[in-house]
Design an enzyme around this catalytic site. Structure first.
Site, PDB file in Angstrom:
ATOM      1  N   HIS A 170       0.833  -1.217   0.000  1.00  9.13           N
ATOM      2  CA  HIS A 170       0.000   0.000   0.000  1.00  9.13           C
ATOM      3  C   HIS A 170       0.861   1.258   0.000  1.00  9.13           C
ATOM      4  O   HIS A 170       1.505   1.583   0.996  1.00  9.13           O
ATOM      5  CB  HIS A 170      -0.918   0.010   1.230  1.00  9.13           C
ATOM      6  CG  HIS A 170      -1.939   1.100   1.192  1.00  9.13           C
ATOM      7  ND1 HIS A 170      -3.298   0.850   1.083  1.00  9.13           N
ATOM      8  CD2 HIS A 170      -1.832   2.452   1.231  1.00  9.13           C
ATOM      9  CE1 HIS A 170      -3.959   1.992   1.055  1.00  9.13           C
ATOM     10  NE2 HIS A 170      -3.082   2.984   1.149  1.00  9.13           N
ATOM     11  N   HIS A 179       1.397   5.435  -2.049  1.00  4.21           N
ATOM     12  CA  HIS A 179       0.876   6.509  -2.925  1.00  4.21           C
ATOM     13  C   HIS A 179       2.065   7.148  -3.635  1.00  4.21           C
ATOM     14  O   HIS A 179       2.638   8.124  -3.152  1.00  4.21           O
ATOM     15  CB  HIS A 179       0.115   7.555  -2.106  1.00  4.21           C
ATOM     16  CG  HIS A 179      -1.130   7.009  -1.496  1.00  4.21           C
ATOM     17  ND1 HIS A 179      -2.373   7.158  -2.069  1.00  4.21           N
ATOM     18  CD2 HIS A 179      -1.326   6.275  -0.382  1.00  4.21           C
ATOM     19  CE1 HIS A 179      -3.287   6.553  -1.324  1.00  4.21           C
ATOM     20  NE2 HIS A 179      -2.673   5.997  -0.281  1.00  4.21           N
ATOM     21  N   GLN A 220      -9.694   9.495  -4.844  1.00  4.62           N
ATOM     22  CA  GLN A 220      -9.472  10.186  -3.564  1.00  4.62           C
ATOM     23  C   GLN A 220     -10.680  11.021  -3.118  1.00  4.62           C
ATOM     24  O   GLN A 220     -10.979  11.113  -1.930  1.00  4.62           O
ATOM     25  CB  GLN A 220      -8.246  11.095  -3.676  1.00  4.62           C
ATOM     26  CG  GLN A 220      -7.987  12.009  -2.490  1.00  4.62           C
ATOM     27  CD  GLN A 220      -7.395  11.284  -1.292  1.00  4.62           C
ATOM     28  OE1 GLN A 220      -6.245  10.912  -1.298  1.00  4.62           O
ATOM     29  NE2 GLN A 220      -8.201  11.088  -0.247  1.00  4.62           N
ATOM     30  N   HIS A 241      -9.389   1.765   0.070  1.00 10.99           N
ATOM     31  CA  HIS A 241      -9.240   2.448   1.346  1.00 10.99           C
ATOM     32  C   HIS A 241     -10.587   2.272   2.039  1.00 10.99           C
ATOM     33  O   HIS A 241     -11.604   2.762   1.542  1.00 10.99           O
ATOM     34  CB  HIS A 241      -8.964   3.926   1.138  1.00 10.99           C
ATOM     35  CG  HIS A 241      -7.562   4.228   0.713  1.00 10.99           C
ATOM     36  ND1 HIS A 241      -7.047   3.831  -0.488  1.00 10.99           N
ATOM     37  CD2 HIS A 241      -6.568   4.906   1.361  1.00 10.99           C
ATOM     38  CE1 HIS A 241      -5.787   4.237  -0.575  1.00 10.99           C
ATOM     39  NE2 HIS A 241      -5.462   4.889   0.525  1.00 10.99           N
ATOM     40  N   GLU A 268     -11.152   4.173   6.978  1.00 11.56           N
ATOM     41  CA  GLU A 268      -9.979   4.822   7.576  1.00 11.56           C
ATOM     42  C   GLU A 268     -10.489   5.937   8.479  1.00 11.56           C
ATOM     43  O   GLU A 268     -10.395   7.123   8.160  1.00 11.56           O
ATOM     44  CB  GLU A 268      -9.033   5.380   6.503  1.00 11.56           C
ATOM     45  CG  GLU A 268      -7.711   5.864   7.102  1.00 11.56           C
ATOM     46  CD  GLU A 268      -6.751   6.450   6.071  1.00 11.56           C
ATOM     47  OE1 GLU A 268      -7.109   6.519   4.887  1.00 11.56           O
ATOM     48  OE2 GLU A 268      -5.634   6.857   6.473  1.00 11.56           O
ATOM     49  N   ASP A 272       2.383   3.224   2.893  1.00 16.03           N
ATOM     50  CA  ASP A 272       1.356   4.234   2.639  1.00 16.03           C
ATOM     51  C   ASP A 272       1.930   5.564   2.142  1.00 16.03           C
ATOM     52  O   ASP A 272       1.635   6.008   1.051  1.00 16.03           O
ATOM     53  CB  ASP A 272       0.466   4.440   3.877  1.00 16.03           C
ATOM     54  CG  ASP A 272      -0.905   5.047   3.541  1.00 16.03           C
ATOM     55  OD1 ASP A 272      -1.191   5.277   2.351  1.00 16.03           O
ATOM     56  OD2 ASP A 272      -1.698   5.285   4.475  1.00 16.03           O
ATOM     57  N   TRP A 287       0.597  13.925   3.762  1.00 18.03           N
ATOM     58  CA  TRP A 287       0.072  13.292   4.979  1.00 18.03           C
ATOM     59  C   TRP A 287       1.153  12.938   5.986  1.00 18.03           C
ATOM     60  O   TRP A 287       0.878  12.708   7.155  1.00 18.03           O
ATOM     61  CB  TRP A 287      -0.699  12.011   4.601  1.00 18.03           C
ATOM     62  CG  TRP A 287      -1.892  12.310   3.773  1.00 18.03           C
ATOM     63  CD1 TRP A 287      -3.148  12.616   4.248  1.00 18.03           C
ATOM     64  CD2 TRP A 287      -1.985  12.380   2.347  1.00 18.03           C
ATOM     65  NE1 TRP A 287      -3.981  12.864   3.197  1.00 18.03           N
ATOM     66  CE2 TRP A 287      -3.310  12.727   2.021  1.00 18.03           C
ATOM     67  CE3 TRP A 287      -1.073  12.179   1.315  1.00 18.03           C
ATOM     68  CZ2 TRP A 287      -3.745  12.881   0.707  1.00 18.03           C
ATOM     69  CZ3 TRP A 287      -1.496  12.328   0.011  1.00 18.03           C
ATOM     70  CH2 TRP A 287      -2.816  12.678  -0.289  1.00 18.03           C
TER      71      TRP A 287
HETATM   72 FE   FE2 Z   1      -3.508   5.089   1.454  1.00 11.87          FE
END
Ligand code: FE2
Length: 423
Positions: A57, A59, A152, A210, A213, A309, A315
Site C-alpha cells: 500500500h 501513494h 481520492q 481504502h 480509515e 502508505d 500526509w
Molecule cells: Fe492510502
C-alpha cells in the site's frame, strides 16, 4: 554450472546452512549444504537471505512532494487531503515521474522490489495515471509496480468519478480502488463498494479499497466489501486497506465480521506508521491507537500485510521505503511481541504482501524468480530489531543494490574495536 550459488544462508523460515542455486534468473535448487560449480559464489556467512520486501500500500503520485506547495502544519489526515487538493492542479508530468523514479531508487536500495501504489484518478487530466504508467514501464526491469485506480475525492461524491476511474483502467491501471467512508453518506459508501466490486468482477480486476480509515466504530464498509466479495465470487481477489474503524468497533460485532471476512477471503492491509499518527486525533485521553485488529485477523487465517502508505508527502513528513521500519511499527502498535508474532510481522512485509499483489514466482524456492536480499541480520526478528542493512539486493540473480555493512568503530579502553549491535 550454475550462474550463481549462494551458500551458508539462513532463510526466514529458520532453515540454516542453505544454498540457493540460480540459473537464468531463477532459483533452480534450494538445499541444505549444496555445493556445485557456479560462475559466481556468495558466502552468506550464516546471515539472512530473504525474498524481497513488498509494499502492499503506497501513494507514489504524492511521494517526495513534502513542502509542496506548503507543509502540513497540523499533521492531520484532513489537512493532508486539503493540501493534496492544493497540489494536484500544480502537478506536472515530468515532476511526477522524477519523484516516483527517485522513490523507486530508494526502494531498491532497501530491498523493496514490489509496490502496490494507489494513483489518484480524480484529476480530469489523469496526469498522475499517465506518469505512473510510464514509471511502471521504466522500472519494470528491477521493480514490480502495481497500480490501483484510487478515487481520492469519492467515486460517487465526484460527479465524474466513475468515468475517470474507468478511463484509468482502460489506460492500463491494474486494480479497482475506492474510498467508501469518504462518500457523502453511509448508503452512498455502501453503493460505491457494490458498484466498484461489480466493475472489477466484470473486468476481471483485483480490488483494493481504502476502507473505514476512521475512528468511527459505525464505519462498517468492510462488511459490505466482504458481502460483495462473496456475492460476486471474488474470494481472494479483494483487499480492505486500513480498516482502522475495526479498532474502535464493538467486540461482539467484530466477532461476526471476522467470520464474514474469512468466508470472503478478504485480504487486509494495515499501514502502521500512518495509522498510529493519523488516527485517534479527536481523542483526548485515553487516545486510541487506531490500527486494525491484526493479531485477531491473522488468527482467523486472513492474509494481512503492512504497508508504508506515505513517504514525505502531504500526509506524512517521514519515511524512507524501509519496510523493516513499517514492520517494527506494526509489531509495537499491535503488541505482537511473541516469537511467532514477530515473525508474522516480517511475513507482513514479504510473503503476505506478495500474496495480496498476486506476484508470480515470488519466494525462495526452485522455479521462483531469483529476487532476494542479503540482510545484515541472522533471523527475521533481528532484521526488524536492527532495521538491518541490505548488504546486497538481487533481481533475477543480478545485484541491483549494495550497502556496506553497518559497523561502528569504537575507541574505548579495554573494549572491542567495533560493534555491529549483535549480541
Ligand atoms: Fe492510502
Amino acid at each position: 554450472m550454475f550462474d550463481l550459488l549462494v551458500t551458508n544462508a539462513t532463510l526466514p523460515d529458520g532453515r540454516s546452512g542453505m544454498s540457493l542455486a540460480v540459473q537464468d534468473g531463477k532459483f533452480v535448487a534450494v538445499d541444505a549444504g549444496l555445493l556445485a560449480p557456479a560462475e559466481e559464489t556468495l558466502d552468506a556467512q550464516g546471515l539472512l537471505v530473504s525474498p524481497p520486501f513488498v509494499d502492499a500500500h503506497f501513494h507514489m503520485d504524492a511521494t517526495l512532494s513534502y513542502g509542496l506547495p506548503r507543509v502540513n502544519q497540523s499533521g492531520t489526515l484532513l489537512e493532508g487531503i486539503a493540501l493534496w487538493g492544493e497540489l494536484k492542479p500544480l502537478l506536472t508530468l515530468d515532476a511526477l515521474i522524477d519523484r516516483a523514479m527517485t522513490y523507486c531508487d530508494w526502494a531498491v536500495g532497501k530491498g523493496l522490489l514490489a509496490i502496490r501504489s494507489h494513483v489518484d484518478i480524480c484529476d480530469p487530466r489523469l496526469l498522475a495515471v499517465e506518469a505512473l504508467l510510464e514509471v511502471k514501464r521504466r522500472v519494470a526491469p528491477y521493480l514490480d509496480l502495481q497500480l490501483v485506480a484510487f478515487p481520492q475525492d469519492g467515486v460517487l461524491r465526484d460527479p465524474q468519478g466513475m468515468d475517470k476511474l474507468k478511463r484509468a483502467l482502460t489506460m492500463g491501471v491494474d486494480v479497482v480502488g475506492g474510498i467508501p467512508h469518504f462518500e457523502r453518506t453511509m448508503a452512498e459508501g455502501a453503493l460505491s463498494v457494490k458498484l466498484l466490486c461489480e466493475l472489477a468482477a466484470k473486468q476481471g480486476k483485483l480490488v483494493d479499497m481504502h476502507c473505514d480509515e476512521s475512528d468511527d466504530p459505525l464505519s462498517r464498509h468492510i462488511e459490505t466489501l466482504a458481502f460483495e466479495t462473496q456475492r460476486l465470487g471474488l474470494q481472494g481477489r479483494v483487499t480492505g486497506s486500513h480498516l482502522t474503524s475495526m479498532h474502535s468497533m464493538d467486540n461482539y460485532y467484530v466477532s461476526k465480521l471476522l467470520a464474514l471476512m474469512t468466508e470472503a477471503q478478504v485480504h487486509v492491509v494495515s499501514n502502521p506508521l500512518i495509522n498510529i499518527t493519523l488516527q485517534g486525533r479527536h481523542d483526548t485521553y485515553p487516545k486510541r491507537r487506531g490500527m486494525t485488529r491484526v493479531p485477531e485477523q491473522l488468527a482467523q487465517g486472513l492474509t494481512v500485510a503492512f504497508g508504508q502508505d506515505c513517504v514525505m508527502d502531504p500526509w506524512y513528513s517521514l519515511g524512507s521505503g524501509d519496510m523493516l521500519e513499517v514492520a517494527s511499527m506494526g509489531l509495537h502498535v499491535a503488541q505482537m511481541t511473541s516469537q511467532a508474532a514477530m515473525r508474522q510481522c516480517f511475513d507482513a512485509v514479504t510473503i503476505n504482501a506478495a500474496k495480496i499483489l498476486q506476484l508470480p514466482a515470488y519466494g525462495l524456492a526452485p522455479g521462483c524468480h531469483a529476487d532476494f536480499v542479503l540482510l545484515q541480520a541472522r533471523d527475521p526478528v533481528e532484521a526488524i530489531r536492527l532495521r538491518a542493512t541490505r548488504l546486497k539486493v538481487f533481481r533475477r540473480g543480478r545485484v541491483v543494490a549494495q550497502t556496506p555493512a553497518s559497523t561502528a568503530t569504537l575507541q574505548l579502553p579495554g573494549r572491542p574495536g567495533s560493534t555491529a549491535w549483535m549480541a
